[in-house]
Design a protein around this motif. Structure first.
Motif, PDB file in Angstrom:
ATOM      1  N   LEU A  92       0.819  -1.205   0.000  1.00 45.78           N
ATOM      2  CA  LEU A  92       0.000   0.000   0.000  1.00 45.78           C
ATOM      3  C   LEU A  92       0.858   1.264   0.000  1.00 45.78           C
ATOM      4  O   LEU A  92       0.512   2.259  -0.634  1.00 45.78           O
ATOM      5  N   GLU A  93       1.978   1.214   0.687  1.00 42.50           N
ATOM      6  CA  GLU A  93       2.909   2.351   0.655  1.00 42.50           C
ATOM      7  C   GLU A  93       3.485   2.528  -0.748  1.00 42.50           C
ATOM      8  O   GLU A  93       3.609   3.658  -1.239  1.00 42.50           O
ATOM      9  N   LEU A  94       3.828   1.417  -1.402  1.00 42.01           N
ATOM     10  CA  LEU A  94       4.338   1.487  -2.775  1.00 42.01           C
ATOM     11  C   LEU A  94       3.263   2.015  -3.722  1.00 42.01           C
ATOM     12  O   LEU A  94       3.559   2.824  -4.615  1.00 42.01           O
ATOM     13  N   ALA A  95       2.026   1.575  -3.527  1.00 43.98           N
ATOM     14  CA  ALA A  95       0.924   2.052  -4.361  1.00 43.98           C
ATOM     15  C   ALA A  95       0.712   3.550  -4.170  1.00 43.98           C
ATOM     16  O   ALA A  95       0.499   4.287  -5.138  1.00 43.98           O
ATOM     17  N   ASP A  96       0.784   4.003  -2.939  1.00 43.82           N
ATOM     18  CA  ASP A  96       0.631   5.426  -2.646  1.00 43.82           C
ATOM     19  C   ASP A  96       1.736   6.235  -3.332  1.00 43.82           C
ATOM     20  O   ASP A  96       1.470   7.275  -3.934  1.00 43.82           O
ATOM     21  N   ALA A  97       2.962   5.736  -3.271  1.00 41.83           N
ATOM     22  CA  ALA A  97       4.086   6.430  -3.905  1.00 41.83           C
ATOM     23  C   ALA A  97       3.926   6.442  -5.424  1.00 41.83           C
ATOM     24  O   ALA A  97       4.182   7.457  -6.078  1.00 41.83           O
ATOM     25  N   ALA A  98       3.479   5.324  -5.995  1.00 38.04           N
ATOM     26  CA  ALA A  98       3.285   5.254  -7.442  1.00 38.04           C
ATOM     27  C   ALA A  98       2.167   6.197  -7.884  1.00 38.04           C
ATOM     28  O   ALA A  98       2.277   6.866  -8.915  1.00 38.04           O
ATOM     29  N   LEU A  99       1.105   6.288  -7.093  1.00 38.03           N
ATOM     30  CA  LEU A  99       0.007   7.194  -7.424  1.00 38.03           C
ATOM     31  C   LEU A  99       0.459   8.650  -7.328  1.00 38.03           C
ATOM     32  O   LEU A  99       0.135   9.474  -8.194  1.00 38.03           O
ATOM     33  N   ALA A 100       1.229   8.976  -6.309  1.00 37.93           N
ATOM     34  CA  ALA A 100       1.751  10.343  -6.169  1.00 37.93           C
ATOM     35  C   ALA A 100       2.669  10.684  -7.336  1.00 37.93           C
ATOM     36  O   ALA A 100       2.617  11.800  -7.881  1.00 37.93           O
ATOM     37  N   ALA A 101       3.496   9.723  -7.749  1.00 43.57           N
ATOM     38  CA  ALA A 101       4.392   9.954  -8.885  1.00 43.57           C
ATOM     39  C   ALA A 101       3.580  10.155 -10.162  1.00 43.57           C
ATOM     40  O   ALA A 101       3.925  10.991 -11.005  1.00 43.57           O
ATOM     41  N   HIS A 102       2.488   9.407 -10.307  1.00 40.00           N
ATOM     42  CA  HIS A 102       1.629   9.574 -11.482  1.00 40.00           C
ATOM     43  C   HIS A 102       0.979  10.956 -11.488  1.00 40.00           C
ATOM     44  O   HIS A 102       0.891  11.598 -12.528  1.00 40.00           O
TER      45      HIS A 102
END
Length: 76
Positions: free
Chosen positions: A10-20
């Motif tokens: 979930l932390e990785l998903a949050d980071a990927a979404l922020a990067a997007h």
């Protein structure tokens, strides 16, 4: 074990979404987010946390649709 993995994913998903959000033109961001959600989906289903697996599946499916859209929101 799954709860630790899920937290990390979930932390990785949050980071990927922020990067997007920061660079919506970079298709690699969506690919990364889909990969993380796919892993979360599998782990959740193996651990018997079906609702989380189902949610991850729905989000992954939504991202597949987003990938198929052009920059104006029209299908490619």
């Amino acid at each position: 074990i799954f709860s630790e993995e899920a937290t990390e994913l979930l932390e990785l998903a949050d980071a990927a979404l922020a990067a997007h959000r920061a660079d919506a033109g970079d298709a690699a961001r969506i690919v990364e987010l889909k990969r993380v959600l796919h892993t979360l989906k599998g782990g959740a289903r193996m651990a018997g946390v079906t609702p989380m697996g189902d949610l991850a599946h729905e989000l992954e499916s939504l991202l597949i649709q987003v990938e198929g859209m052009g920059t104006g929101g029209e299908p490619r």
